[in-house]
Design a protein around this motif. Structure first.
Motif, PDB file in Angstrom:
ATOM      1  N   PRO A 248     125.353  16.536  11.969  1.00  0.00           N
ATOM      2  CA  PRO A 248     126.381  15.476  11.970  1.00  0.00           C
ATOM      3  C   PRO A 248     127.784  16.074  11.894  1.00  0.00           C
ATOM      4  CG  PRO A 248     125.325  15.608   9.828  1.00  0.00           C
ATOM      5  CD  PRO A 248     124.591  16.568  10.712  1.00  0.00           C
ATOM      6  N   ILE A 249     128.603  15.789  12.880  1.00  0.00           N
ATOM      7  CA  ILE A 249     129.946  16.355  12.962  1.00  0.00           C
ATOM      8  C   ILE A 249     130.915  15.276  13.423  1.00  0.00           C
ATOM      9  CG2 ILE A 249     129.120  18.676  13.491  1.00  0.00           C
ATOM     10  CD1 ILE A 249     129.877  18.120  16.430  1.00  0.00           C
ATOM     11  N   ARG A 250     132.195  15.636  13.360  1.00  0.00           N
ATOM     12  CA  ARG A 250     133.245  14.885  14.037  1.00  0.00           C
ATOM     13  C   ARG A 250     134.181  15.886  14.690  1.00  0.00           C
ATOM     14  NH1 ARG A 250     137.470  12.306   9.599  1.00  0.00           N
ATOM     15  NH2 ARG A 250     137.993  14.239   8.490  1.00  0.00           N
ATOM     16  N   MET A 251     134.769  15.502  15.813  1.00  0.00           N
ATOM     17  CA  MET A 251     135.511  16.446  16.640  1.00  0.00           C
ATOM     18  C   MET A 251     136.881  15.894  16.993  1.00  0.00           C
ATOM     19  SD  MET A 251     136.416  17.211  20.090  1.00  0.00           S
ATOM     20  CE  MET A 251     135.272  16.280  21.086  1.00  0.00           C
ATOM     21  N   LYS A 252     137.867  16.796  16.989  1.00  0.00           N
ATOM     22  CA  LYS A 252     139.216  16.504  17.459  1.00  0.00           C
ATOM     23  C   LYS A 252     139.609  17.550  18.490  1.00  0.00           C
ATOM     24  CE  LYS A 252     140.876  14.320  13.194  1.00  0.00           C
ATOM     25  NZ  LYS A 252     141.897  14.365  12.115  1.00  0.00           N
ATOM     26  N   LYS A 253     140.382  17.137  19.466  1.00  0.00           N
ATOM     27  CA  LYS A 253     140.723  18.001  20.586  1.00  0.00           C
ATOM     28  C   LYS A 253     142.233  18.095  20.732  1.00  0.00           C
ATOM     29  CE  LYS A 253     140.330  18.168  25.637  1.00  0.00           C
ATOM     30  NZ  LYS A 253     139.815  17.453  26.826  1.00  0.00           N
ATOM     31  N   SER A 254     142.706  19.287  21.059  1.00  0.00           N
ATOM     32  CA  SER A 254     144.126  19.506  21.329  1.00  0.00           C
ATOM     33  C   SER A 254     144.252  20.509  22.462  1.00  0.00           C
ATOM     34  CB  SER A 254     144.849  20.023  20.082  1.00  0.00           C
ATOM     35  OG  SER A 254     144.346  21.284  19.697  1.00  0.00           O
ATOM     36  N   GLN A 255     145.415  20.517  23.108  1.00  0.00           N
ATOM     37  CA  GLN A 255     145.658  21.430  24.214  1.00  0.00           C
ATOM     38  C   GLN A 255     147.078  21.972  24.130  1.00  0.00           C
ATOM     39  OE1 GLN A 255     144.921  19.030  27.668  1.00  0.00           O
ATOM     40  NE2 GLN A 255     146.878  17.960  27.559  1.00  0.00           N
ATOM     41  N   ALA A 303     121.205   9.116  -4.793  1.00  0.00           N
ATOM     42  CA  ALA A 303     120.064   9.585  -3.998  1.00  0.00           C
ATOM     43  C   ALA A 303     120.169  11.085  -3.783  1.00  0.00           C
ATOM     44  CB  ALA A 303     120.017   8.852  -2.653  1.00  0.00           C
ATOM     45  N   LEU A 304     119.079  11.634  -3.208  1.00  0.00           N
ATOM     46  CA  LEU A 304     119.002  13.058  -2.881  1.00  0.00           C
ATOM     47  C   LEU A 304     119.006  13.229  -1.367  1.00  0.00           C
ATOM     48  CD1 LEU A 304     116.250  14.399  -5.332  1.00  0.00           C
ATOM     49  CD2 LEU A 304     118.709  14.858  -5.434  1.00  0.00           C
ATOM     50  N   CYS A 305     119.647  14.281  -0.913  1.00  0.00           N
ATOM     51  CA  CYS A 305     119.616  14.636   0.505  1.00  0.00           C
ATOM     52  C   CYS A 305     118.463  15.610   0.719  1.00  0.00           C
ATOM     53  CB  CYS A 305     120.953  15.255   0.921  1.00  0.00           C
ATOM     54  SG  CYS A 305     120.988  15.826   2.628  1.00  0.00           S
ATOM     55  N   HIS A 306     117.445  15.166   1.427  1.00  0.00           N
ATOM     56  CA  HIS A 306     116.260  16.018   1.613  1.00  0.00           C
ATOM     57  C   HIS A 306     116.250  16.738   2.948  1.00  0.00           C
ATOM     58  CE1 HIS A 306     114.117  13.361   4.511  1.00  0.00           C
ATOM     59  NE2 HIS A 306     114.787  12.394   3.896  1.00  0.00           N
ATOM     60  N   ARG A 307     117.167  16.364   3.870  1.00  0.00           N
ATOM     61  CA  ARG A 307     117.203  17.047   5.161  1.00  0.00           C
ATOM     62  C   ARG A 307     118.512  16.720   5.870  1.00  0.00           C
ATOM     63  NH1 ARG A 307     115.490  16.197  10.519  1.00  0.00           N
ATOM     64  NH2 ARG A 307     114.943  14.038  10.020  1.00  0.00           N
ATOM     65  N   ILE A 308     118.993  17.713   6.632  1.00  0.00           N
ATOM     66  CA  ILE A 308     120.186  17.539   7.468  1.00  0.00           C
ATOM     67  C   ILE A 308     119.769  17.739   8.917  1.00  0.00           C
ATOM     68  CG2 ILE A 308     122.426  18.492   8.126  1.00  0.00           C
ATOM     69  CD1 ILE A 308     122.630  16.899   5.643  1.00  0.00           C
ATOM     70  N   GLY A 309     119.901  16.699   9.719  1.00  0.00           N
ATOM     71  CA  GLY A 309     119.605  16.785  11.142  1.00  0.00           C
ATOM     72  C   GLY A 309     120.751  16.197  11.934  1.00  0.00           C
ATOM     73  N   THR A 310     120.432  15.341  12.862  1.00  0.00           N
ATOM     74  CA  THR A 310     121.490  14.620  13.561  1.00  0.00           C
ATOM     75  C   THR A 310     122.169  13.609  12.657  1.00  0.00           C
ATOM     76  OG1 THR A 310     119.831  13.060  14.373  1.00  0.00           O
ATOM     77  CG2 THR A 310     120.381  14.927  15.790  1.00  0.00           C
ATOM     78  N   SER A 311     121.560  13.323  11.529  1.00  0.00           N
ATOM     79  CA  SER A 311     122.125  12.427  10.528  1.00  0.00           C
ATOM     80  C   SER A 311     121.800  12.966   9.143  1.00  0.00           C
ATOM     81  CB  SER A 311     121.577  11.000  10.694  1.00  0.00           C
ATOM     82  OG  SER A 311     120.167  11.001  10.558  1.00  0.00           O
TER      83      SER A 311
END
Length: 544
Positions: A248-255, A303-311
């Motif tokens: 899970p990510i977020r992206m910003k773009k610059s040029q 809660a507990l985080c038991h796995r990191i995938g696409t979410s």
């Protein structure tokens, strides 16, 4: 001693108009007294030692007149007569030390100011005038005439001299990038604001398995992340799409504009993609906003985080209720982890009572646990509900978070405590995983591949290197203990250990005997891949 009078000198004879008529002066006390204005009288007591001009010895230091002071003192000796100027002929800019490049036209005020900044010693004197002198355009020279003033003794000295600047060509960094071949045109900056690198190690193995880094021209470590450099924009976009498909990510773009051809209208850009990974990692304890928890099926916000995938995959240990938080939903209302794996505490299972609720590999159970550090000190026992009922037995060790008596500086946790619905449901202990005892540090018959990264100019300190080695060892242990995590990676055979085992079968049996006492699950050789990068010529012939 000679006394000279100026033009307006006063006569010493008495004025007839002032003396009374018929007055006689037969006694010295009756003589009149005249006063002389001292401001109009110059007393020359000595002669100049150079030219012989009469001067006042009380004010002249060094026995020199004003003209000789100007001739014998050079106030411009601290200012250099020559200097160097750097000019980029591609973009017509001048170097302003230390690293700035400015635009200045020939014989302009900007160029004159730049020339004066190149001279040392001008800050100690007064600059009266500065102007350019004409030079041949092809001579690569600039001439500046300076007029300066300074005080020497009691005189103000003014002097005029010429400074010659030698113009040398130098390419600015922007032009160097535009004319250099095989330079990067796109950069992907991956960052995660956490204190450990477990997610980066997991991401590295996914990149190695799928070969997503094959188009990179350089990989460089940076603070809180890694930078990936590509020679084309589409390669960087493809790499960002791969990251979005695995974590899970977020992206910003610059040029940034590098060069532009005004005749054809073509432009060259450099692109930067800023990728931020969610700061939630596996085995972290999270406190969600209550509003978000209600939207996820009215589950407990703790809660507990038991796995990191696409979410982000969460589980409530007391009810086995699960929820997946996608990256868009998380970044809409972001929250941080309440505690990470470094704050885990070892507990001993004293008693366990199994429940009839099962969900996949999880089995709900009610446990009585005691902190391992309290054994023999006190008899304090904690009651908790856990999802690890299928693997825990009385007497086993488990790692978990101690919630009782712990102060969390977290606004979401404070909201949970003050809530009438969830405040009474906060458990004393929340178990995360079973602690496997390792009798002896034994060598592994498998290994992981690592990316060739540039560490940059500064190497990590010894304390940082030890911390990174410890984190990598904990990551390897997670791979051994978690079969689902191991299935997402590519594990390779350790060629040197396999060769040593084949040469000495007794040593192999001894290792297996020692490994049988450990609780660590073994990795079958069938799951491992052959690393062809370490094969020698003899190994290749034997396989053929």
């Amino acid at each position: 001693m000679a006394t000279d009078m100026d033009v307006d000198s006063v006569s010493i004879a008495p004025s007839m108009a002032q003396a009374p008529s018929g007055a006689t002066y037969d006694h010295p006390a009756h003589f009149p007294v005249w006063t002389f204005p001292l401001a109009n009288i110059h007393c020359y007591s000595i002669l100049c030692c150079e030219c012989g001009t009469p001067i006042d010895g009380t004010t002249a230091t060094g026995a020199l007149c004003a003209d000789c002071v100007r001739l014998t003192n050079d106030i411009s000796q601290r200012v250099p007569r020559e200097a160097a100027m750097h000019f980029c002929k591609d973009c017509d800019r001048w170097l302003l030390p230390p690293s700035s490049w400015v635009v200045a036209h020939p014989e302009s005020k900007e160029l004159l100011a730049l020339c004066l900044k190149k001279l040392r010693g001008l800050h100690k004197i007064r600059v009266v005038d500065a102007r350019f002198l004409w030079t041949e355009p092809h001579s690569r020279r600039l001439k500046v005439q300076l007029t300066i003033q300074d005080q020497v003794q009691t005189h103000i000295v003014q002097q005029t001299f010429t400074v010659v600047y030698v113009v040398s060509t130098q390419q600015c960094p922007e032009c160097a990038k535009s004319f250099t071949a095989n330079v990067w045109r796109a950069c992907v900056q991956v960052r995660q604001k956490v204190l450990h690198k477990r997610t980066f190690l997991f991401m590295e193995q996914l990149i190695m398995k799928h070969g997503a880094h094959k188009d990179t021209i350089n990989i460089k470590e940076a603070k809180d992340g890694v930078d990936f450099f590509f020679s084309a924009r589409n390669q960087a976009e493809k790499f960002v799409d791969f990251l979005n498909s695995v974590i899970p990510i977020r992206m910003k773009k610059s040029q940034q504009l590098i060069s532009e051809d005004k005749h054809t209208g073509s432009k060259t850009y450099k692109f930067t993609f800023s990728v931020e990974i969610t700061p939630i990692c596996k085995d972290d304890l999270v406190a969600m906003p209550i509003r978000l928890a209600k939207q996820l099926g009215n589950m407990s916000p703790l809660a507990l985080c038991h796995r990191i995938g696409t979410s982000i995959c969460l589980v409530d240990p007391s009810t086995l209720q699960t929820a997946d938080i996608s990256a868009p939903i998380y970044w809409r209302a972001p929250f941080s982890s309440l505690a990470d794996a470094k704050e885990l505490v070892e507990f001993i299972v004293m008693d366990i009572e199994y429940q009839d609720i099962r969900k996949g590999k999880w089995h709900l159970a009610e446990l009585q646990v005691a902190r391992a550090s309290d054994l023999g000190v006190n008899d304090k026992v904690y009651f908790t509900r856990s999802h690890l009922g299928g693997i825990l037995r009385p007497g086993d060790s488990a790692m978990g978070y101690m919630l009782t008596g712990t102060n969390f500086n977290n606004a979401e946790f404070d909201a949970i405590e003050n809530s009438g619905t969830y405040g009474s449901r906060i458990p004393d202990v929340m178990l995360v995983k079973k602690q496997l005892h390792r009798k002896k540090k034994r060598g592994r018959n498998w290994k992981l591949k690592r990316m060739n990264k540039d560490e940059g100019e500064l190497l990590p300190k010894q304390a940082d290197q030890d911390r990174m080695d410890q984190e990598y060892e904990l990551f390897l242990r997670d791979i051994e203990e978690d079969e689902e995590l191991r299935a997402t990676m590519a594990l390779y055979k350790a060629q040197q250990k396999a060769a040593a085992a084949a040469a000495d079968p007794d040593a192999m049996s001894e290792v297996e005997t020692e490994g049988a006492e450990d609780e660590v699950p073994k990795i079958n050789m069938e799951e491992l891949l052959d690393d062809f990068d370490e094969l020698t010529m003899e190994d290749q012939k034997s396989q053929q």
